[in-house]
Design a protein around this motif. Structure first.
Motif, mmCIF file in Angstrom:
data_model
loop_
_atom_site.group_PDB
_atom_site.id
_atom_site.type_symbol
_atom_site.label_atom_id
_atom_site.label_comp_id
_atom_site.label_asym_id
_atom_site.label_seq_id
_atom_site.Cartn_x
_atom_site.Cartn_y
_atom_site.Cartn_z
ATOM 1 N N THR A 168 25.252 -15.495 98.049
ATOM 2 C CA THR A 168 24.036 -15.995 97.416
ATOM 3 C C THR A 168 23.039 -14.849 97.301
ATOM 4 O O THR A 168 23.232 -13.784 97.896
ATOM 5 C CB THR A 168 23.416 -17.136 98.233
ATOM 6 O OG1 THR A 168 23.095 -16.649 99.554
ATOM 7 C CG2 THR A 168 24.377 -18.307 98.358
ATOM 8 N N GLY A 169 21.967 -15.074 96.542
ATOM 9 C CA GLY A 169 20.958 -14.027 96.436
ATOM 10 C C GLY A 169 20.370 -13.911 95.051
ATOM 11 O O GLY A 169 20.274 -14.905 94.320
ATOM 12 N N ARG A 170 20.002 -12.706 94.679
ATOM 13 C CA ARG A 170 19.307 -12.481 93.409
ATOM 14 C C ARG A 170 19.760 -11.165 92.774
ATOM 15 O O ARG A 170 19.988 -10.173 93.460
ATOM 16 C CB ARG A 170 17.789 -12.408 93.624
ATOM 17 C CG ARG A 170 17.153 -13.673 94.183
ATOM 18 C CD ARG A 170 17.098 -14.762 93.131
ATOM 19 N NE ARG A 170 16.334 -15.910 93.622
ATOM 20 C CZ ARG A 170 16.888 -16.944 94.247
ATOM 21 N NH1 ARG A 170 18.199 -16.962 94.486
ATOM 22 N NH2 ARG A 170 16.130 -17.962 94.629
ATOM 23 N N LEU A 171 19.843 -11.176 91.444
ATOM 24 C CA LEU A 171 19.892 -9.963 90.632
ATOM 25 C C LEU A 171 18.559 -9.925 89.921
ATOM 26 O O LEU A 171 18.256 -10.794 89.106
ATOM 27 C CB LEU A 171 21.046 -10.008 89.630
ATOM 28 C CG LEU A 171 21.062 -8.922 88.539
ATOM 29 C CD1 LEU A 171 20.991 -7.526 89.136
ATOM 30 C CD2 LEU A 171 22.302 -9.076 87.664
ATOM 31 N N MET A 172 17.721 -8.925 90.243
ATOM 32 C CA MET A 172 16.325 -8.931 89.796
ATOM 33 C C MET A 172 15.994 -7.720 88.933
ATOM 34 O O MET A 172 16.386 -6.593 89.249
ATOM 35 C CB MET A 172 15.399 -8.970 91.024
ATOM 36 C CG MET A 172 15.569 -10.223 91.876
ATOM 37 S SD MET A 172 14.712 -10.111 93.479
ATOM 38 C CE MET A 172 15.780 -8.964 94.376
ATOM 39 N N PHE A 173 15.243 -7.992 87.859
ATOM 40 C CA PHE A 173 14.780 -6.940 86.963
ATOM 41 C C PHE A 173 13.255 -6.960 86.923
ATOM 42 O O PHE A 173 12.645 -8.026 86.807
ATOM 43 C CB PHE A 173 15.305 -7.164 85.545
ATOM 44 C CG PHE A 173 16.799 -7.157 85.422
ATOM 45 C CD1 PHE A 173 17.489 -5.992 85.120
ATOM 46 C CD2 PHE A 173 17.531 -8.332 85.611
ATOM 47 C CE1 PHE A 173 18.869 -5.986 84.997
ATOM 48 C CE2 PHE A 173 18.910 -8.341 85.498
ATOM 49 C CZ PHE A 173 19.577 -7.166 85.185
ATOM 50 N N MET A 174 12.642 -5.788 87.048
ATOM 51 C CA MET A 174 11.209 -5.660 86.835
ATOM 52 C C MET A 174 10.950 -4.284 86.243
ATOM 53 O O MET A 174 11.029 -3.269 86.943
ATOM 54 C CB MET A 174 10.415 -5.818 88.132
ATOM 55 C CG MET A 174 8.911 -6.006 87.885
ATOM 56 S SD MET A 174 7.859 -5.503 89.257
ATOM 57 C CE MET A 174 7.886 -3.718 89.118
ATOM 58 N N GLY A 175 10.683 -4.259 84.952
ATOM 59 C CA GLY A 175 10.555 -2.972 84.283
ATOM 60 C C GLY A 175 11.864 -2.220 84.366
ATOM 61 O O GLY A 175 12.924 -2.734 83.998
ATOM 62 N N LYS A 176 11.812 -0.994 84.888
ATOM 63 C CA LYS A 176 13.025 -0.195 85.041
ATOM 64 C C LYS A 176 13.716 -0.403 86.389
ATOM 65 O O LYS A 176 14.772 0.178 86.646
ATOM 66 C CB LYS A 176 12.684 1.287 84.867
ATOM 67 C CG LYS A 176 12.224 1.645 83.455
ATOM 68 C CD LYS A 176 11.973 3.141 83.333
ATOM 69 C CE LYS A 176 11.554 3.508 81.919
ATOM 70 N NZ LYS A 176 11.322 4.972 81.762
ATOM 71 N N ILE A 177 13.115 -1.224 87.232
ATOM 72 C CA ILE A 177 13.695 -1.476 88.557
ATOM 73 C C ILE A 177 14.762 -2.565 88.457
ATOM 74 O O ILE A 177 14.526 -3.641 87.904
ATOM 75 C CB ILE A 177 12.610 -1.888 89.564
ATOM 76 C CG1 ILE A 177 11.653 -0.720 89.811
ATOM 77 C CG2 ILE A 177 13.243 -2.336 90.887
ATOM 78 C CD1 ILE A 177 10.534 -1.046 90.766
ATOM 79 N N ILE A 178 15.938 -2.280 89.008
ATOM 80 C CA ILE A 178 17.039 -3.253 89.061
ATOM 81 C C ILE A 178 17.499 -3.356 90.506
ATOM 82 O O ILE A 178 17.917 -2.361 91.115
ATOM 83 C CB ILE A 178 18.219 -2.817 88.172
ATOM 84 C CG1 ILE A 178 17.759 -2.534 86.739
ATOM 85 C CG2 ILE A 178 19.312 -3.892 88.177
ATOM 86 C CD1 ILE A 178 18.833 -1.908 85.879
ATOM 87 N N LEU A 179 17.422 -4.563 91.069
ATOM 88 C CA LEU A 179 17.797 -4.785 92.460
ATOM 89 C C LEU A 179 18.830 -5.904 92.561
ATOM 90 O O LEU A 179 18.749 -6.913 91.844
ATOM 91 C CB LEU A 179 16.572 -5.159 93.293
ATOM 92 C CG LEU A 179 15.454 -4.116 93.400
ATOM 93 C CD1 LEU A 179 14.239 -4.719 94.085
ATOM 94 C CD2 LEU A 179 15.939 -2.884 94.151
ATOM 95 N N ILE A 180 19.792 -5.729 93.451
ATOM 96 C CA ILE A 180 20.744 -6.791 93.783
ATOM 97 C C ILE A 180 20.559 -7.113 95.254
ATOM 98 O O ILE A 180 20.711 -6.243 96.118
ATOM 99 C CB ILE A 180 22.192 -6.364 93.514
ATOM 100 C CG1 ILE A 180 22.396 -6.010 92.041
ATOM 101 C CG2 ILE A 180 23.159 -7.484 93.914
ATOM 102 C CD1 ILE A 180 23.799 -5.495 91.719
ATOM 103 N N LEU A 181 20.214 -8.355 95.541
ATOM 104 C CA LEU A 181 19.976 -8.809 96.903
ATOM 105 C C LEU A 181 20.997 -9.901 97.221
ATOM 106 O O LEU A 181 21.015 -10.947 96.572
ATOM 107 C CB LEU A 181 18.549 -9.360 97.026
ATOM 108 C CG LEU A 181 18.069 -9.851 98.391
ATOM 109 C CD1 LEU A 181 18.177 -8.752 99.442
ATOM 110 C CD2 LEU A 181 16.633 -10.357 98.296
#
Length: 266
Positions: A168-181
């Motif tokens: 479970t978790g998140r694939l997150m985009f904010m501007g040029k930031i890409i995070l997988i949690l």
């Protein structure tokens, strides 16, 4: 060719000798070698089963067990995990000696029994896992990606891996930031990392499929008891830092956000 070897055995032995040689040359510069082997097992429930095996040999293999990933279109994810567990059990019997060839021969001979056993105890294992689940077995992983060129395909791949590995978790985009949690069993977290680093998930500047080389593991830690934990895996497009922070707060990960995300903005 050794006595009693089939041509396939000989080719595999040759391949593994080459791999071992390559490992020796690269051990100071890499984290070992990774290779894929596909084998077809016949006469299982009147059908052929194609097993896709991924082996990662650490630099001190065979003194350390290899990481193993198992996939098959003919088996369920639970059955693939059972095959992986049985292979690791066998690997422990060959510790400190070359084992890949023996593991492949073993699973060719025993796959049908592993699958039968998996089907028989499936409901029992599910009940047991629910009853024995502890905070110690659940981990959180935070990854930072530099970019995604084939974004739609990349997202579908990450969603599939998360679903297959029960993460479970998140694939997150904010501007040029890409995070997988991600959150889940540590063994599944480790398998996700292998897939992420060894699969062709994106394309390069010329449009050719490529592996992910611009990825950073920001944090890998046990889930603490006070954390709420994610219930699903979702993709989130955030327009502000506050929106990004709220996704971390969903699982009580404010401290994780404060420690690792702001430095990415600099």
């Amino acid at each position: 060719m050794a006595q009693g070897d089939t041509p396939w055995d000989a080719r595999l032995r040759c391949f593994l000798r080459i791999s071992s040689s390559s490992q020796g040359k690269k051990s100071k510069k890499t984290h070992g070698i990774t290779f894929r082997i596909q084998i077809s097992v016949k006469e299982l429930l009147d059908t052929d089963v194609l097993l896709k095996l991924l082996f990662h040999l650490p630099v001190n293999y065979p003194s350390t067990l290899p990481d193993i990933s198992v996939n098959s279109d003919q088996l369920t994810r639970a059955q693939c995990m059972d095959v992986k567990d049985k292979l690791l059990e066998q690997a422990k019997k060959h510790l400190r000696e070359p084992m890949i060839h023996d593991l492949i021969l073993w699973i060719q001979q025993h796959l049908k029994y592993v699958v039968k056993q998996s089907a028989t105890v499936c409901s029992e294992k599910t009940t047991l896992s629910k009853g024995t689940s502890t905070e110690d077995s659940t981990w959180t992983l935070l990854l930072h990606l530099d970019h995604m060129r084939a974004k739609a395909k990349y997202i579908k791949t990450v969603e599939k891996w998360a679903s297959d590995l029960r993460l479970t978790g998140r694939l997150m985009f904010m501007g040029k930031i890409i995070l997988i949690l991600l959150q889940g069993d540590r063994s599944n977290i480790k398998e996700y990392l292998i897939l992420q680093k060894t699969s062709k998930v994106d394309v390069d500047s010329s449009g050719k499929k490529c592996k992910e080389k611009m990825i950073s593991v920001l944090c890998e830690t046990k889930v603490q008891s006070q954390h709420k934990r994610f219930q699903t895996f979702e993709v989130k497009e955030c327009s502000t830092l506050d929106e990004l922070q709220k996704e971390f707060e969903t699982a009580g990960l404010t401290t994780l956000f404060s420690e690792f995300v702001p430095p990415l903005l600099k």
